[in-house]
Structure formats: structure tokens, C-alpha cells
Design an enzyme around this catalytic site. Sequence first.
Site, short mmCIF file in Angstrom:
data_model
loop_
_atom_site.label_atom_id
_atom_site.label_comp_id
_atom_site.label_asym_id
_atom_site.label_seq_id
_atom_site.Cartn_x
_atom_site.Cartn_y
_atom_site.Cartn_z
N ASP A 115 41.01 40.91 40.72
CA ASP A 115 40.19 41.89 40.01
C ASP A 115 39.14 42.51 40.92
O ASP A 115 38.31 41.82 41.51
CB ASP A 115 39.50 41.23 38.81
N ASP B 189 42.26 38.69 46.56
CA ASP B 189 41.64 38.55 45.25
C ASP B 189 42.29 39.57 44.31
O ASP B 189 42.83 40.59 44.77
CB ASP B 189 40.13 38.80 45.41
#
Length: 558
Positions: free
Chosen positions: A44, A42
Amino acid sequence: MRQAQEDPYQRRSAQVYAAADRAGSGSVATPRPVLYDAVLLDRDGTLIEDVPYNGDPEKVRPVPGARAALDRLRAAGLRLAVVTNQSGLARGYFTGEQMRAVHARVEELLGRFDAWLICPHDDADGCDCRKPAPGMVYAAARELGTTASRCVLVGDIGRDVAAALAAGAAGVLVPTPVTRPEEIAAAGWVATDLPAAVAEILRRQQAVQPSAAPTEPVRTALVVRSDSAGDVLVTGPAIRAVAAGAQRVVLLCGPRGRAAADLLPGVDEIIEHPLPWIDPTPGPVDPEAMRSLTARLGAVGADQAVVFTSFHQSALPLALLLRMAGIDRIAAISDDYPGSLLDIRHRVPVGVPEPERALSLAAAAGHRLPDGDEPVLRLRRDAVPPRPADVGDPGYVVLHPGSDASSRACPPEVATRIVGALTDAGHRVLVTGGPDERAITARVAAAGGTDLGGRTDLAGLAAIVADASAVVVGNTGPAHLAAAAGVPVVSLFAPTVPFGQWGPYRVPTVRLGDAAAPCRDTRAASCPVPGHPCLSGIDPDEVVDALRTLAVSGGGGR
Ligand SMILES: [Zn+2]
């Protein structure tokens, strides 16, 4: 029988930015790693600090240790992809050009990624790519030249882990202050930060890879897994690893695991005998029975024994009998000091999936799965009978409400409402259960399903499960039959044991139920909490939604 890597998703609308020149260009000389080819990350909150809707490259700040951690993965030959929800793109908070500038800055700071998968949609769009949907995980695996189950995804919120599980990938949660407690409770694998997640990925990968072959060739290996059907099934990959390195494999199992033992590939002979120190409701230790077991084990003529146990069981009482039977190479997992009872004393941290835990013991004993055999649960094709004709065409959903341990069974009233909701959504539902569960299956199936209670033995149930679109089941044997057939699972998982160890292995899964309920980690066989709250709170519509996430449609298709 269906393979584990069926991929119902087309790339559809996920935006893929692949570095195609890199995918597939890995080293050819080294053997394929057993567990993972790729790590999906992922963006952020996982790789870089979360700056909401950031379109400014100057605001990119990697999390501590990110560059070194990623370089460790690259050095180990793992391919890397970013899988990120960026709904700000569709909302116009930043442009595609700004996003590409941000990603260029990310690569400047963290090194190159082999693929970027970006979902530009919002929840309301109902796309297949926005996490927790599994579309980007499938697409990333494809871009990287592998399959979803050979990927592990690292993310900071529950959506990341859910997307990984729904694709049959592993998911590691690295919580931040904004991660919700229930997301942490539900995750089967939690790491304190990105470097710790990377260290554990590499450790698990290494642990199932023997550092050396057995010092002497193994003619006959005695492998042991007492306990119930599910325990025997999850040990299957490790037994296949031993079988790859031994001429003959003899399996010692208990009466409750015998039917599962008959389904395992790689087993040449079975000895069935109860081990009173393993059984949850043990009979007395009968000295005569132990003497006769010891004599039988001695007659096997094994030159190596590998004793597989669950994390709360001791291998040492049996190791003593094996010594008395004259076996002089014994391997087992033991936190307790084994003295001279074990030649290979192996230790495993908590939280490792049971199949990998067993594979790591096999590796410590010098055995690994051969190339071409994936570390997934499998059944002998010749041991599974044809599916009964009267259950209809494939494409049904199996609901299995019961369990040997009532703490892990779905409450009948919840199961009944699930059947109603699934039927309303257009699914054909078969309700399965053992001979002693007929009253429950009849009651549950009355809501619109077909009652198969008491109709099947374990092999017959495996046949029915193999042609299902999905199986809705608690933490019990049929969940592992589904995993062995590559059939997606909606797991109604009571948290009495860790999900990370006992969740359906390497098969698309949605986990439901309250992971933080007070029964958590109690290992209770019957629910210690009034009202069985971990599973009684499941909303039947969650099951309907879970099937949609798993791309299982009503009306028989998938
Ligand atoms: Zn999307």
C-alpha cells in the site's frame, strides 16, 4: 567468525504465500549478479494507491509506471516478493478471502509475484513479522531462495526501510505525501517514485559488473586507499575484486589506515605513506618525500593502478605521481576533468554505499568479485588474533563510544546511560576504545560494563567484535569491523556524512540519532552545533529496543 547471513528468525507467524514453482528456477547460464537476487515491495502506497483496510478488488489502483517498472526487474532476472503489514486482517476489517481477491487483482494488473508475505498482526501483538521488525524480510529471502543481504526492499514509510536494514537488506524509500520528513531524513536511499527506484536498483546492479575484461592481463595491480581504518575496510570488496583479476596486489595506504590494511584479504604487499592532500590535518608537502614516494611506486612495476577515494577527495594529485612513476593504466573516480592523468575516468552518483562505489570503480577497470565471494566486508582470518580469555564467553554487547572525529562520537553521558540501560536489561557490556580514549571508556564502563579501553589494537578489537551479539557504535571504524564479522550494529549515526554511503554495509542494522540535525552533510570533524544534538537526544531505551529488533536478547544469548 560469524557469517553475515545468520538468520535468527524462524518463519513463525508471518503468512507466506509462495509461488514455489518459480523460486529457484532462474536462469543457470548467466553469472550470479553481484549485488541483488530479489526485490521486495511494500504493497500500500508503494505498488498500489493506499486505500486503508481495502477488501475490495475494484479499488486496486497501481501507482504510475508500476507495471513497466516491475517488468524491468523481471526481465533482469530479479525475483519479486510483496511484504505487507495487513493488521486489518486480525482486526476483522476484511476477510482472508477478500484479501486474496485483492491480491489476485494486483497480480492481474502488475504481473505475478514470486512470493507474498503478509503480517496480519497489530503493533500490540509484538510479533516478529510486522515491519519495522525484520521477520518478513528474512522469510521472503528464504522463500525466494536467497539471503536477506541479497535483497533490496522498496517502501513508502520509515517502517519499510527499518525492516530492511534490520535484516541486513538494502532499503529504498519512495516517499508519498504521508511520509514523515524525519523518515525521509533517516533513509539512506530515497527515490522519487517506483520507476526511479527500479532504475537505480538496476543501475547499481549493472555498475559493479564489468562490461569487458581488462584489455591486457594484469600482473601487478597497485590499489590505493589513503585515509583512516574505516575507509580502508569499506574498500575491501573492491580490492578483492581487483585481486581476482590480478596476479599480485600492492596496496598504498596512509598511516591511519595501515592497521586496517593489514586485515584485508587479497593484498600481497603494503606501502604506507601519507598523502598530504587527503589528510584532514595535513602536513606540508615535502618535495623530497614525494620524490621518494614516486620512486617507490615506480619500483612496484604495476601494469595497472586503481585509485580509490572518498567522494570529497581528489585522485588527481596521486595520478600525477603515478604517471611520473611510469604507470600507464590508471583508473579513478573523478568529477574534475582529469586530462591525461587517467585512462579510466569513472563517475558515481552521490548516495551509493562506499563499498559499492569502490566496486563500481573496480568494475570500470575490468574487475568483478568472483562467484562465491559476496560483496560484504571481510577480514583475513589469520590476521585476527584469538579473543582474550578474560573478556568472558561470546554473547556480550560491545559499546564503542569514541571516534577519531569527535562529531561522530557518542557523548560520554549518553554512552554511560546506555550502559546502564543495557545492563538493567540483562546484557553483558564491554566498553572498547583506543589508548587515547581510556578516560572516556573508564567513565562509561563505570555504569555497569567492563572497561577494555586501550586494551586492543585494531586486530584485537576485531577479535572482540567478532564474538559479540551486537555492537553499539557511531559512524567509525569498529562499525565496519562488525559488518565484516556479520555482527549486528546499533548505529548511533551522526549525519555529518550520508548514512546511505557510510552506514554499516550488508549487516543487520538499526539506525538511531537525529538524521535531520543541523550538522547534516557538513562533514565536520568536530560538532558544529552546541550540545551535539544529533546523538545527545538518543534515549537509552531506544538502544535496548534496537537490540530486541535485532533479536539480541539479554542474558548472553541471541
Ligand atoms: Zn506479524
